[in-house]
Every structure is written in C-alpha cells, then in structure tokens.
Design an enzyme around this catalytic site. Sequence first.
Site, PDB file in Angstrom:
ATOM      1  CE  LYS A   1       5.312  -8.806   3.176  1.00  0.00           C
ATOM      2  NZ  LYS A   1       4.965  -8.176   1.697  1.00  0.00           N
TER       3      LYS A   1
ATOM      4  CG  ASP B   1       1.185  -7.967   1.370  1.00  0.00           C
ATOM      5  OD1 ASP B   1       2.208  -8.898   1.627  1.00  0.00           O
ATOM      6  OD2 ASP B   1       0.915  -7.175   0.273  1.00  0.00           O
TER       7      ASP B   1
ATOM      8  CG  ASP C   1       3.280   3.094  12.907  1.00  0.00           C
ATOM      9  OD1 ASP C   1       3.122   1.982  13.341  1.00  0.00           O
ATOM     10  OD2 ASP C   1       4.195   3.704  12.302  1.00  0.00           O
TER      11      ASP C   1
ATOM     12  CG  ASP D   1      -0.115   1.438   4.675  1.00  0.00           C
ATOM     13  OD1 ASP D   1       0.176   0.346   4.235  1.00  0.00           O
ATOM     14  OD2 ASP D   1       1.047   2.204   5.032  1.00  0.00           O
TER      15      ASP D   1
HETATM   16  C1  LIG Z   1       4.046  -4.892   0.602  1.00  0.00           C
HETATM   17  S1  LIG Z   1       3.046  -3.397   1.173  1.00  0.00           S
HETATM   18  C2  LIG Z   1       1.549  -3.706   0.968  1.00  0.00           C
HETATM   19  C3  LIG Z   1       0.882  -3.920  -0.255  1.00  0.00           C
HETATM   20  C4  LIG Z   1      -0.534  -4.201  -0.325  1.00  0.00           C
HETATM   21  N1  LIG Z   1      -0.933  -5.381   0.306  1.00  0.00           N
HETATM   22  C5  LIG Z   1      -1.340  -4.023  -1.632  1.00  0.00           C
HETATM   23  O1  LIG Z   1      -1.821  -5.184  -2.050  1.00  0.00           O
HETATM   24  O2  LIG Z   1      -1.275  -2.708  -2.293  1.00  0.00           O
HETATM   25  C6  LIG Z   1       3.470  -3.257   2.796  1.00  0.00           C
HETATM   26  C7  LIG Z   1       2.855  -2.054   3.494  1.00  0.00           C
HETATM   27  O3  LIG Z   1       3.034  -2.076   4.887  1.00  0.00           O
HETATM   28  C8  LIG Z   1       2.941  -0.760   5.291  1.00  0.00           C
HETATM   29  N2  LIG Z   1       3.540  -0.691   6.575  1.00  0.00           N
HETATM   30  C9  LIG Z   1       4.780  -1.199   7.206  1.00  0.00           C
HETATM   31  N3  LIG Z   1       4.845  -0.765   8.460  1.00  0.00           N
HETATM   32  C10 LIG Z   1       3.609  -0.340   8.962  1.00  0.00           C
HETATM   33  C11 LIG Z   1       2.989   0.043  10.001  1.00  0.00           C
HETATM   34  N4  LIG Z   1       4.126  -0.016  11.400  1.00  0.00           N
HETATM   35  N5  LIG Z   1       1.704   0.575  10.280  1.00  0.00           N
HETATM   36  C12 LIG Z   1       1.101   0.696   9.188  1.00  0.00           C
HETATM   37  N6  LIG Z   1       1.404   0.399   8.085  1.00  0.00           N
HETATM   38  C13 LIG Z   1       2.805  -0.390   7.798  1.00  0.00           C
HETATM   39  C14 LIG Z   1       3.954   0.106   4.487  1.00  0.00           C
HETATM   40  O4  LIG Z   1       3.543   1.449   4.372  1.00  0.00           O
HETATM   41  C15 LIG Z   1       3.315  -0.455   2.940  1.00  0.00           C
HETATM   42  O5  LIG Z   1       2.255   0.077   2.388  1.00  0.00           O
END
Ligand SMILES: C[S@@+](CC[C@H](N)C(=O)[O-])C[C@H]1O[C@@H](n2cnc3c(N)ncnc32)[C@H](O)[C@@H]1O
Length: 204
Positions: free
Chosen positions: A158, A118, A94, A78
């Site tokens: 997702k 997700d 990222d 993440d």
């Molecule tokens: C809905 S949350 C995930 C929840 C996780 N499945 C849980 O059960 O705790 C979506 C995540 O995607 C991450 N995210 C969004 N864009 C991202 C990227 N480009 N690289 C890495 N992580 C990313 C966000 O930081 C966030 O923590």
Amino acid sequence: MSGNKKSNWLKSHSNDFYVRLSKKNDYKSRAAYKLIELEEKFNLIKDSRNVLDLGCAPGSWLQVLSSFPNLKSIVGVDRLEIDRIQGAEFFRYDISDLSLIDILTEKFNCKFNLVLSDIAPNITGIADIDQANFTSMTENVLQISNKLLEKEGNLIIKQFNGPRLKEISSILEISFRKIEVFKPKSSKKNSSEIYIVCKGFKDC
Ligand SMILES: C[S@@+](CC[C@H](N)C(=O)[O-])C[C@H]1O[C@@H](n2cnc3c(N)ncnc32)[C@H](O)[C@@H]1O
C-alpha cells in the site's frame, strides 16, 4: 476528533456498503474486500504457497488468506495484538525492527511467494513528518521483502498517491519484472491510498 466530527464519521462508517458487507460475512474489517479485489484482478494468492502479511491487524486479510486451501503457511505481523485467526500464525512485532527478518528466517526456514503490506503509519497531520514516516516504513517493507521473497515471488504494497509515488515505483522496478498500480473499488474514493502490485522478484 471533536464530538460532531466523530458522530458524522460513525454515521458514514456504519452506512458504508463494505462495512455492512464485512459485518454480514464476519470479516474483521472492510479491508478484506480490498484484498479480494486485488485477488480477482491479479490472481497472486491462488498461485502461492507461503504468504507474509505485514501490518495484518485486525486480521481481515488473514481471514481471506485462510480461505485458500493452496496456502501452506500464512504469517501475519503487526505491532498490535490480534485475536488469532485459524490457519494463520501471528507475530507481534514492529517492522521497523529488522531483526524480524532473522526471526522469520529461523522459524520458517523458507522464503515466501507473496508478501503483502497494508501498513499505514499513524497520521500526525504534519505533512513532513507523515511523509518521512511513510518513506521509512516503505524502506522497511522493501528490506524485508528483498530478504524474504523467493525468486519470481510477488509483493503488494500500500502507498499513497503523491509526489513520491514515481520515485517509489522506480525503486520497485529495479527489483521486480513488472509493477502495476491498482485502486480497489472498496478503497474509499476520498482516500489517496493505492496498491502497487509488484510481480516477478528478480532476487539480484
Ligand atoms: C490498515 S491496517 C491493516 C488492516 C489489515 N490488512 C486487515 O485486513 O485487517 C494497518 C496496520 O498496520 C500496522 N502497522 C503500522 N505501522 C506498523 C509497524 N511499524 N510495524 C507493524 N505494524 C504496523 C497498524 O498497527 C495497523 O494494524
């Protein structure tokens, strides 16, 4: 969010059945129940050894994964920091930086049976920008899973139910033997999120 909207959101969030259940069961977020439902329906975790969880913060999917004794390696990625989950390795990265592929290949020297995503990019509220961000995030997840999934491996990604879903499904059908769309009961009814379950990576 205005003060009123925020307090309405807080009220409905704390009354939410899955929020209360996740607090009771010490999950980091209600998202845990989406993965639990996905597993009840598709049984992909129990037949895996190595799982990669993209967009894993705050870590409730990692918590669910760490309860499966068959898993030899659980790797979460993440761009946000998380409190460490026992039994899971974490990379703060990222996923738009595809050097992640080389880093994970070098570190683990093996491919994954299951890739989960997700990920939800930040919503700006401007439809064109949000769509473009989501499309490019999806492309990154596909590039990562194309490189890191072993043959016959599985991907759960997702997506949002919208005009591009058909196109994305067609792209996934090229790389996987079977794809199915699933909306868990724990996913909020007013959210258009769905999960595409892709089985049998062809590795071609
Ligand atoms: C809905 S949350 C995930 C929840 C996780 N499945 C849980 O059960 O705790 C979506 C995540 O995607 C991450 N995210 C969004 N864009 C991202 C990227 N480009 N690289 C890495 N992580 C990313 C966000 O930081 C966030 O923590």
